[in-house]
Every structure is written in C-alpha cells, then in structure tokens.
Design a protein around this motif. Structure first.
Motif: not given
Length: 229
Positions: A8-27
C-alpha cells in the motif's frame, strides 16, 4: 508487502481518520476557530469527510493525532506508509495560538507534519509519511523537513489544455520546480486529470500528458499519481 502481494502506497485526506468525529465532539476546543466560533463537524450528514481542519497549535490535538498514527502502525505492521494530508476543503483555525504556531497556513501545516513525521521515524524509520503541497499549503516552509516525509504536488486549477511549461501554467510550474529542487527524490505528482472531464475543453489530452510526463522525468520526480484515469 501485504498478504495479497501489494504494497500500500497512497495519499488521502486523513485528518478525520486520525482525529475522528467523536473526539471532536468530546473536545470542542480541538475544532478550528473560524470567524470567532469553533466549527463543529456535521455528524449527521458527513461522517467520513469533515471539511474543516483542526486547532493544531493545541498540544493535546497533536498528541492524540500522533498517538493514533502509532497505534495504527502497531496494529498494521504491513503498512510501510501513512498519509498525513489535511481534510479536504478550508476551515483553518484562526486562533492566536495557531497564528503564533505558524505565520501562514503552509508553515502551520508543515511544522505539524514535521513533528508527526519525526515521531513516526523514531517509532519505525522505514515508514514513509506522505502529504501534499495543495490548497492553502502549497509553499515551501522556511525550515527543513524530515527525511521520511514525501510530498505530492497538486495543481488544483491549472490549464490542462496546455503543457505545464506553458505560460498559462507558470505558477504551477514554479511550485513544482521549487519542491523538486528542495527535496530531490521525495516529490511526486498528484495529477487531477479527472478534472479534464468537467471543464469543456476538447479531448483527447494525450499529447499534453506526454509533454508533462517528459518534464517529470527530467525533474527526476519520485512518481506519478493520476486521479481519475
């Protein structure tokens, strides 16, 4: 290589993966401050692609982000790369701490990318970290970037009816050559060839693509990723 013989060697918009929505809801303070208000993800309509960024000057955000990457690499040792690209779209934090973290969006992003890449290098020096020179963060930062960090150059609005060396594409040509000179062997092209289907120009583009690929060869780029074709 993975169990299917594919590396696997790919690039993707990824911030929503490393900091998922639930974390942003809690913080909620981890969300970006835009026009005086902390943006909130649209949890009901858009679970996977959050079209705003993070308050990356917040050390708790950066620690959670990096910890999640390292946790992922431990659980998936076959992965020899990780994407570090931002979420798609804008929504960059305007708080005083982020402005102090970097004078421009490019400085903010690449300062954080350098910190994350260094943490990944210490965990496993064989892992490649990928990000883009794209959108609001296209400029070279005024500080060096770690050796395990590679860069995809994206032309978001170039003239695909003319080669990259054409005068109409001068800003994109200059962007590419600056990066290629600064980080030889670590720069590749992320072509948005899919956009040629929507702009009303005549087809085919084979001659244009051929000229560009010769240029990429001469610049000794690391690779080509053609989105859409």
């Amino acid at each position: 290589q993975g169990k299917y013989g594919v590396e696997p060697f790919f690039i993707s918009h990824s911030w929503h993966f490393w900091i998922p929505p639930q974390a942003l809801k809690e913080h909620p303070e981890w969300n970006p401050l835009v026009k005086g208000e902390r943006l909130k993800p649209d949890f009901e309509r858009n679970h996977s692609l959050i079209h705003h960024q993070l308050c990356i000057s917040n050390p708790e955000v950066r620690k959670c982000f990096i910890d999640n990457i390292l946790k992922y690499l431990k659980a998936n040792p076959q992965m020899r790369m990780v994407p570090l690209e931002t979420n798609d779209g804008n929504g960059w934090c305007e708080c005083d701490a982020c402005k102090a973290y970097g004078a421009t969006v490019s400085e903010q992003f690449f300062r954080f990318a350098a910190e994350a890449a260094e943490a990944i290098r210490q965990f496993d020096p064989a892992v490649t970290v990928l990000c883009l020179s794209y959108g609001a963060h296209t400029e070279l930062p005024p500080f060096p970037l770690p050796d395990n960090l590679c860069f995809g150059i994206v032309y978001n609005s170039r003239n695909y009816a003319r080669p990259l060396t054409d005068e109409s594409n001068r800003p994109f040509y200059e962007q590419l050559t600056k990066w290629a000179k600064a980080y030889p062997g670590r720069v590749y092209i992320y072509e948005l060839w899919a956009k040629t289907h929507f702009v009303g120009w005549p087809h085919p583009y084979a001659k244009i693509f051929a000229e560009d690929i010769k240029l990429y060869r001469d610049l000794k780029l690391a690779g080509l990723c053609p989105e859409g074709i």
